[in-house]
Design a protein around this motif. Sequence first.
Motif, short mmCIF file in Angstrom:
data_model
loop_
_atom_site.label_atom_id
_atom_site.label_comp_id
_atom_site.label_asym_id
_atom_site.label_seq_id
_atom_site.Cartn_x
_atom_site.Cartn_y
_atom_site.Cartn_z
N ASP A 184 30.21 10.53 -32.83
CA ASP A 184 30.04 9.38 -32.21
C ASP A 184 30.28 9.31 -30.66
O ASP A 184 29.92 8.79 -29.86
N LYS A 185 31.14 10.49 -30.26
CA LYS A 185 31.18 10.75 -28.70
C LYS A 185 30.10 11.55 -28.05
O LYS A 185 29.96 11.50 -26.85
N ILE A 186 29.09 11.95 -29.03
CA ILE A 186 27.94 12.68 -28.37
C ILE A 186 26.76 11.71 -27.91
O ILE A 186 26.50 11.09 -28.85
N SER A 187 26.38 11.81 -26.85
CA SER A 187 25.13 11.14 -26.46
C SER A 187 24.12 12.03 -25.99
O SER A 187 24.37 13.04 -25.38
N TYR A 215 14.84 9.82 -23.00
CA TYR A 215 13.92 9.45 -22.16
C TYR A 215 14.64 8.69 -20.83
O TYR A 215 14.79 7.72 -20.59
N GLY A 216 15.91 9.50 -20.53
CA GLY A 216 16.67 8.90 -19.24
C GLY A 216 17.56 8.28 -19.60
O GLY A 216 18.30 7.64 -18.90
N THR A 217 17.93 7.75 -20.89
CA THR A 217 18.80 6.91 -21.38
C THR A 217 19.84 7.57 -22.08
O THR A 217 19.64 8.16 -23.03
N PRO A 218 21.22 7.56 -21.80
CA PRO A 218 22.46 8.04 -22.79
C PRO A 218 22.18 7.36 -24.09
O PRO A 218 22.40 6.40 -24.35
N ALA A 236 21.65 6.47 -33.19
CA ALA A 236 20.65 5.48 -32.91
C ALA A 236 19.13 6.35 -32.73
O ALA A 236 18.03 5.44 -32.80
N MET A 237 19.08 7.35 -32.92
CA MET A 237 17.93 8.25 -32.78
C MET A 237 17.61 9.05 -34.09
O MET A 237 16.61 9.71 -34.26
N ALA A 238 18.67 9.10 -35.20
CA ALA A 238 18.17 10.02 -36.15
C ALA A 238 18.92 9.30 -37.39
O ALA A 238 20.09 8.67 -37.10
N ALA A 239 18.82 9.73 -38.49
CA ALA A 239 19.36 9.45 -39.73
C ALA A 239 20.69 10.63 -40.13
O ALA A 239 20.11 11.54 -39.94
N VAL A 240 21.88 10.24 -39.90
CA VAL A 240 22.99 10.92 -40.11
C VAL A 240 23.40 11.21 -41.54
O VAL A 240 23.86 10.05 -41.98
N SER A 241 23.41 12.11 -42.32
CA SER A 241 23.93 11.91 -43.82
C SER A 241 24.70 13.16 -44.04
O SER A 241 24.87 14.22 -43.36
N VAL A 242 25.55 13.06 -45.17
CA VAL A 242 26.54 14.12 -45.59
C VAL A 242 25.81 14.49 -46.82
O VAL A 242 25.68 13.81 -47.84
N ALA A 243 25.27 15.97 -46.62
CA ALA A 243 24.70 16.56 -47.68
C ALA A 243 25.64 17.33 -48.58
O ALA A 243 25.32 16.95 -50.16
N ALA A 294 22.45 18.63 -27.19
CA ALA A 294 23.68 17.66 -26.81
C ALA A 294 24.79 18.49 -27.51
O ALA A 294 25.98 18.17 -27.43
N ILE A 295 24.60 18.47 -28.94
CA ILE A 295 25.53 19.09 -29.90
C ILE A 295 26.20 20.38 -29.40
O ILE A 295 27.45 20.38 -29.34
#
Length: 183
Positions: A36-39, A43-46, A51-58, A79-80
């Motif tokens: 959540d804290k990582i942006s 395209y120039g926008t944090p 909001a740009m990927a599916a995040v799941s717990v495998a 970013a990570i």
Amino acid sequence: MEAMKHAKEKMEKVIAGLEKEFTTIRAGRANPGVLDKISVDYYGTPTQINAMAAVSVAEARILVISPWEASALKLIEKAILASDIGINPTNDGKSIRIVFPSLTEERRKELVKQVHTYGENAKVAVRNARRDAVEKFKAMKKSSEITEDDLKDNEKEIQKLTDDCIKKIDEVCKVKEKEIMTV
């Protein structure tokens, strides 16, 4: 009364903020809240990763990030790596895997201290809300908007509200501490 309502809203926001803050503490289990804290500079926008990927717990300790655009894969990975979560992502060309290592005893104790620090900060914020409300009550008494009895009743009510919020903060901290220590 307006001051009481305002103080209650403020105190509830403090508790909600504390709970949200706790989702970002890594407890050895895969938790999408850690991101959540990582942006990402998208395209120039944090932009937040979810909001740009599916995040799941495998699995219990593996988080999988699957971007909707292949071009975002490298940006998310970068970013990570630049963040302070302290985990190296693995990029397989289509998705990013984050494996959460088991926590050492020392790291668990550090995280528990962090939880207590957040809890203390939340308690201070709640007490500040109480102090502000009491000052408003005293100002209302001084300007004869309320009586001495009303002032005492309001002070008792705001103290009870404060005590309840402090108790709730302690409970939330205890739950998070238990989660960290029993992983």
